[in-house]
Design an enzyme around this catalytic site. Structure first.
Site, PDB file in Angstrom:
ATOM      1  N   ARG A  60       3.343   3.131 -14.908  1.00 25.71           N
ATOM      2  CA  ARG A  60       4.739   3.354 -15.303  1.00 25.71           C
ATOM      3  C   ARG A  60       5.126   2.574 -16.555  1.00 25.71           C
ATOM      4  O   ARG A  60       6.083   2.946 -17.242  1.00 25.71           O
ATOM      5  CB  ARG A  60       5.666   3.083 -14.122  1.00 25.71           C
ATOM      6  CG  ARG A  60       5.467   4.135 -13.018  1.00 25.71           C
ATOM      7  CD  ARG A  60       6.318   3.904 -11.806  1.00 25.71           C
ATOM      8  NE  ARG A  60       6.118   2.610 -11.186  1.00 25.71           N
ATOM      9  CZ  ARG A  60       5.254   2.352 -10.198  1.00 25.71           C
ATOM     10  NH1 ARG A  60       4.494   3.313  -9.736  1.00 25.71           N
ATOM     11  NH2 ARG A  60       5.154   1.150  -9.700  1.00 25.71           N
ATOM     12  N   GLU A  97       0.247  -9.564  -2.668  1.00 28.62           N
ATOM     13  CA  GLU A  97       0.726 -10.077  -1.383  1.00 28.62           C
ATOM     14  C   GLU A  97      -0.420 -10.218  -0.388  1.00 28.62           C
ATOM     15  O   GLU A  97      -0.526 -11.204   0.326  1.00 28.62           O
ATOM     16  CB  GLU A  97       1.796  -9.128  -0.827  1.00 28.62           C
ATOM     17  CG  GLU A  97       2.479  -9.655   0.403  1.00 28.62           C
ATOM     18  CD  GLU A  97       3.594  -8.734   0.879  1.00 28.62           C
ATOM     19  OE1 GLU A  97       4.111  -8.985   1.965  1.00 28.62           O
ATOM     20  OE2 GLU A  97       3.928  -7.780   0.165  1.00 28.62           O
TER      21      GLU A  97
END
Length: 172
Positions: A60, A97
């Site tokens: 993106r 994460e």
């Protein structure tokens, strides 16, 4: 223009408990897309940034970085996932994460002293942007700032980034 009205919220994507900010609805709106790129360029000018290249992260960052580069008269350099670039690369591994990921840039894409703005659609925890800044540091570029369309303020991503201007257009 109310850009938040053009960004769709999708609950529980990609997993339960996550509220996904979907930019595809912004991208499909011609006036909204033009406004977004024009506003990002204006904010770069207001910050007094001198930019030789926009670096955008897969994928993106490509969407917003390329038209911004065109608008301000800069070049565009892609940062990609491993194995996607055909020539010699610098790479950096960074923490997610759960686990790690890597990013790569062509070794000959930039040279020491080039003034670079990193652009992506969103800043959350700041991990991808921070890793991209490390790639530019390996090359010896001058990082002049970051540009994001969306900033998720509660995740405090900007505190992990170098001390340069950070532009975000829409904050949640």
């Amino acid at each position: 223009m109310d850009l938040k009205a053009l960004i769709r919220d999708i609950p529980d994507f990609p997993k339960p408990g996550i509220l996904f900010r979907d930019i595809t609805t912004l991208l499909s709106d011609p006036k909204g897309l033009r406004y977004t790129i024009d506003l990002l360029a204006q904010k770069c000018q207001e910050e007094g940034l001198t930019i030789d290249y926009i670096v955008g992260m897969e994928s993106r960052g490509f969407i917003f970085g390329t038209p911004l580069a065109y608008k301000i008269g800069a070049g565009f350099i892609p940062v990609r996932k491993p194995g996607k670039l055909p020539s010699a690369v610098y790479s950096v591994e960074y923490q997610l994460e759960y686990g790690t990921d890597s990013l790569e840039i062509h070794q000959d894409a930039l040279k020491p002293g080039d003034r670079v703005l990193i652009v992506d659609d969103l800043i959350a925890t700041g991990g991808t942007a921070k890793a991209t800044a490390h790639l530019l540091q390996k090359i010896g570029c001058e990082l002049v700032g970051f540009g994001f369309i969306i900033e998720l303020r509660d995740l405090h991503g900007r505190k992990h980034l170098p001390d340069v201007p950070i532009i975000s257009i829409v904050e949640y």
